[in-house]
Every structure is written in C-alpha cells, then in structure tokens.
Design a protein around this motif. Structure first.
Motif, PDB file in Angstrom:
ATOM      1  N   ARG A  11      -4.191 -14.365   7.556  1.00 37.14           N
ATOM      2  CA  ARG A  11      -5.127 -15.387   8.046  1.00 37.14           C
ATOM      3  C   ARG A  11      -5.330 -15.244   9.562  1.00 37.14           C
ATOM      4  N   ARG A  12      -4.233 -14.959  10.266  1.00 37.98           N
ATOM      5  CA  ARG A  12      -4.331 -14.829  11.729  1.00 37.98           C
ATOM      6  C   ARG A  12      -5.275 -13.677  12.092  1.00 37.98           C
ATOM      7  N   LYS A  13      -5.143 -12.562  11.349  1.00 39.19           N
ATOM      8  CA  LYS A  13      -5.995 -11.387  11.637  1.00 39.19           C
ATOM      9  C   LYS A  13      -7.454 -11.720  11.339  1.00 39.19           C
ATOM     10  N   ILE A  14      -7.687 -12.408  10.204  1.00 36.14           N
ATOM     11  CA  ILE A  14      -9.071 -12.750   9.843  1.00 36.14           C
ATOM     12  C   ILE A  14      -9.695 -13.593  10.944  1.00 36.14           C
ATOM     13  N   LEU A  15      -8.901 -14.500  11.509  1.00 39.29           N
ATOM     14  CA  LEU A  15      -9.440 -15.389  12.548  1.00 39.29           C
ATOM     15  C   LEU A  15      -9.383 -14.754  13.936  1.00 39.29           C
ATOM     16  N   ASN A  16      -8.830 -13.536  13.962  1.00 39.75           N
ATOM     17  CA  ASN A  16      -8.798 -12.789  15.210  1.00 39.75           C
ATOM     18  C   ASN A  16      -7.951 -13.460  16.304  1.00 39.75           C
ATOM     19  N   PHE A  17      -6.831 -14.076  15.914  1.00 39.85           N
ATOM     20  CA  PHE A  17      -5.889 -14.637  16.895  1.00 39.85           C
ATOM     21  C   PHE A  17      -4.791 -13.615  17.149  1.00 39.85           C
ATOM     22  N   THR A  18      -4.293 -13.583  18.390  1.00 36.37           N
ATOM     23  CA  THR A  18      -3.050 -12.852  18.631  1.00 36.37           C
ATOM     24  C   THR A  18      -1.903 -13.775  18.221  1.00 36.37           C
ATOM     25  N   GLN A  19      -0.692 -13.203  18.119  1.00 34.02           N
ATOM     26  CA  GLN A  19       0.472 -14.057  17.795  1.00 34.02           C
ATOM     27  C   GLN A  19       0.633 -15.115  18.880  1.00 34.02           C
ATOM     28  N   GLN A  20       0.356 -14.699  20.101  1.00 32.99           N
ATOM     29  CA  GLN A  20       0.511 -15.628  21.232  1.00 32.99           C
ATOM     30  C   GLN A  20      -0.488 -16.796  21.136  1.00 32.99           C
ATOM     31  N   ALA A  32       8.590 -17.069  17.462  1.00 35.81           N
ATOM     32  CA  ALA A  32       8.692 -17.776  16.166  1.00 35.81           C
ATOM     33  C   ALA A  32       7.648 -17.230  15.197  1.00 35.81           C
ATOM     34  N   VAL A  33       6.415 -17.026  15.727  1.00 37.58           N
ATOM     35  CA  VAL A  33       5.352 -16.487  14.862  1.00 37.58           C
ATOM     36  C   VAL A  33       5.737 -15.093  14.364  1.00 37.58           C
ATOM     37  N   SER A  34       6.276 -14.299  15.281  1.00 34.25           N
ATOM     38  CA  SER A  34       6.669 -12.941  14.905  1.00 34.25           C
ATOM     39  C   SER A  34       7.742 -12.978  13.804  1.00 34.25           C
ATOM     40  N   LYS A  35       8.684 -13.928  13.920  1.00 30.37           N
ATOM     41  CA  LYS A  35       9.739 -14.030  12.885  1.00 30.37           C
ATOM     42  C   LYS A  35       9.142 -14.398  11.536  1.00 30.37           C
ATOM     43  N   TRP A  36       8.162 -15.332  11.558  1.00 33.61           N
ATOM     44  CA  TRP A  36       7.530 -15.706  10.273  1.00 33.61           C
ATOM     45  C   TRP A  36       6.858 -14.498   9.645  1.00 33.61           C
ATOM     46  N   GLU A  37       6.095 -13.801  10.488  1.00 35.61           N
ATOM     47  CA  GLU A  37       5.281 -12.709   9.925  1.00 35.61           C
ATOM     48  C   GLU A  37       6.144 -11.554   9.431  1.00 35.61           C
ATOM     49  N   ASN A  38       7.358 -11.458   9.980  1.00 34.25           N
ATOM     50  CA  ASN A  38       8.260 -10.394   9.506  1.00 34.25           C
ATOM     51  C   ASN A  38       9.217 -10.907   8.441  1.00 34.25           C
ATOM     52  N   ASP A  39       8.946 -12.112   7.958  1.00 34.44           N
ATOM     53  CA  ASP A  39       9.763 -12.728   6.893  1.00 34.44           C
ATOM     54  C   ASP A  39      11.234 -12.881   7.277  1.00 34.44           C
ATOM     55  N   VAL A  40      11.463 -13.071   8.601  1.00 34.93           N
ATOM     56  CA  VAL A  40      12.838 -13.308   9.060  1.00 34.93           C
ATOM     57  C   VAL A  40      13.130 -14.806   9.000  1.00 34.93           C
ATOM     58  N   ALA A  41      12.085 -15.631   9.166  1.00 36.90           N
ATOM     59  CA  ALA A  41      12.260 -17.095   9.104  1.00 36.90           C
ATOM     60  C   ALA A  41      10.996 -17.707   8.521  1.00 36.90           C
ATOM     61  N   LEU A  42      11.163 -18.936   8.014  1.00 34.05           N
ATOM     62  CA  LEU A  42      10.000 -19.661   7.477  1.00 34.05           C
ATOM     63  C   LEU A  42       9.613 -20.769   8.452  1.00 34.05           C
ATOM     64  N   PRO A  43       8.324 -21.135   8.515  1.00 33.56           N
ATOM     65  CA  PRO A  43       7.942 -22.275   9.376  1.00 33.56           C
ATOM     66  C   PRO A  43       8.595 -23.563   8.873  1.00 33.56           C
ATOM     67  N   ASP A  44       8.862 -24.504   9.803  1.00 38.28           N
ATOM     68  CA  ASP A  44       9.383 -25.816   9.384  1.00 38.28           C
ATOM     69  C   ASP A  44       8.378 -26.475   8.450  1.00 38.28           C
TER      70      ASP A  44
END
Ligand SMILES: C[S@@+](CC[C@H](N)C(=O)[O-])C[C@H]1O[C@@H](n2cnc3c(N)ncnc32)[C@H](O)[C@@H]1O
Length: 267
Positions: A11-20, A32-44
């Motif tokens: 979704r982030r890529k489709i909307l053309n957002f950077t992780q930042q 935190a975003v990087s951890k979610w996207e790498n499946d290291v952690a889930l969002p609260d």
C-alpha cells in the motif's frame, strides 16, 4: 496470503510514500515501519485504524482478510493487461462537449474499474473522485493516474451502501448500473440526482433486458427495463436517451447486448 508487513509495503508503494513519510504521518519512527515491513514486529492494535486510513485501505485489508471471495472483476483486474483497454468511453467525449473543462468541474465516477475514464477526465482538467468495489481495480487505477501524472481521488467502496455526502458537477457511470438490485434502482438514482448541482450532468448507461438475451446461470446482474432509466430523469433536461443494441464477443462467444444511454442535466 500476504503478511501484514507485505500488505503495508504494498500500500505504501502504491501511494508513493517513503517509510519516513509514512512514519511521519503516524508520529512514529521510520525504524518501526521498517520492522513491520520486514515482519519483525506488528503494529499496535490501537494504531491499526489510523494506519489503514493513511494507507487508504481497511484494517481487514491490512490483515489480509478478504471477507467475500475475490469477485470476477478482482480476478480480471489482477492481470497485468487492462481488461477494458485504455481508450476512454465515448461518453467521456459526449460529456466534454456539454461541459468542457473550462473550470475544474467536480466529477464522481461510480464503478470506475481500472480507472481509464477517470484518468482521462483528470487529464482533461476535471477534478475527479472515482470508486469501485474491486481493490485490484483501484490499485491499478492509482498506478495509471500516477503514470499519467494526474491526481484522481480513487477509493474502494460498495456503491450500494455508499452515501454520497458532497455535490458534484458531473456524476458518471458506465457498465455498473445493472449491479443495482431492482428494489434499489429508484432510490439510487434519486441519490445521484440529489448529489448533482443545478446545471450539472448525470452521464450513465445501463444494460437493458431483452427477450433475445439469454440469462447466464447464477448471474448477479439485474438489467433495467427498456426506458426505465430515462423515466427516472423525467424532470431533468435530457440531452441524450438512446437505446442501442450491439454485438459482443466477450468470453469468445458472439452475443448481443442492449444498453440505454442517458445524458441528463439538472435544471
Ligand atoms: C462492466 S465494469 C465497468 C468498469 C468501468 N466503468 C469501465 O467502463 O472500464 C463494472 C464495474 O462495476 C464494479 N461494481 C460492480 N458492483 C459494484 C458495487 N456494488 N460497488 C462499486 N462498484 C461495483 C465492478 O467491480 C466493475 O469494475
């Protein structure tokens, strides 16, 4: 099935957002975003509704829950090629003749599919919002808009439970109207009429039932009766009301369709 991290990245890529940028909108760190996207952690859990809003999807969508099985349109739109092609419908040119984009007129398109007509109208200078119930269609439409360097406010919604809050100069819909169940047709057109400004246009087409047309088994479509669409607009200025029969070869089987085409203007 995609993981939550993969869905967020997609979704982030489709909307053309950077992780930042995504992190900024959520007031969290980009790590935190990087951890979610790498499946290291889930969002609260508490952050999920806001995350879904920023990523223009639903919490269900982020969790990979699709509810109902994919519609036939989702399957078609997931392919790389454009199922309906890229050429705009003739109706787009017809509406332009009546309301050329001398001002950025507001257009709402219902059942926009892969977005070819919405993107064309935006390229011509209209301010376009467009929706479809197929997420695959909306994703493809967003990429098409980006490729064409225009902004269209695309979103996913089911037209049958969507309440139009704003008013528009033009409401446009092609190929969707026979998905409106018989008992909602009147109410639905009344909503479109109410949501159009004085002098504004409704540009619509609807498949019409004819005795020579065979119904397909399990078909969800509810074609209109001949002339039924026109009568809903008895109190508007009618610019076009045509009933056309045309040949079609979709599915590799030659057959015919009948369609009522309406361009009406609110007085
Ligand atoms: C025949 S296609 C036309 C697509 C597009 N207007 C075009 O001409 O390229 C009909 C579209 O209506 C959409 N649709 C059907 N039922 C819908 C609903 N309840 N809400 C929103 N879109 C719907 C389908 O997903 C599909 O994209």
């Amino acid at each position: 099935m995609s993981t939550v991290g993969e869905m967020i990245r997609k979704r982030r890529k489709i909307l053309n957002f950077t992780q930042q940028e995504l992190a900024g909108r959520l007031n969290i760190s980009s790590q935190a975003v990087s951890k979610w996207e790498n499946d290291v952690a889930l969002p609260d859990l508490g952050l999920m509704p806001r995350l879904a809003q920023v990523l223009e999807t639903t919490v269900d969508g982020l969790l990979g829950y699709q509810g109902a099985p994919l519609s036939k349109y989702d399957e078609r739109y997931q392919r790389e090629e454009f199922y309906w092609g890229l050429n705009p419908n003739q109706l787009c040119y017809d509406l332009m003749k009546l309301k050329p984009p001398a001002r950025p007129y507001r257009v709402l398109e219902i059942g926009c599919g892969e977005g070819k007509d919405a993107v064309f109208l935006a390229r011509c200078g209209y301010r376009v919002r467009a929706f479809d119930e197929s997420q695959a269609g909306i994703d493809k439409a967003m990429l098409l808009a980006e490729k064409n360097g225009v902004h269209v406010d695309f979103f996913r919604a089911n037209a049958l439970d969507y309440h139009i809050e704003e008013t528009y100069d033009i409401i446009y819909s092609s190929g969707f109207f026979d998905y409106i169940p018989d008992n909602m047709k009147e109410e639905f057109t009344a909503m479109l009429k109410k949501s159009t400004v004085a002098g504004g246009l409704n540009v619509l087409n609807a498949f019409v039932d004819k005795p020579f047309m065979k119904k397909k088994e399990g078909q969800q479509r509810t074609p209109w009766k001949s002339g039924e669409l026109f009568t809903c607009y008895y109190d508007w200025l009618i610019h076009r009301c045509d009933e056309v029969i045309f040949d079609c070869n979709s599915g590799g089987v030659p057959h015919q369709h009948c369609m009522d085409v309406l361009i009406a203007q609110k007085q």
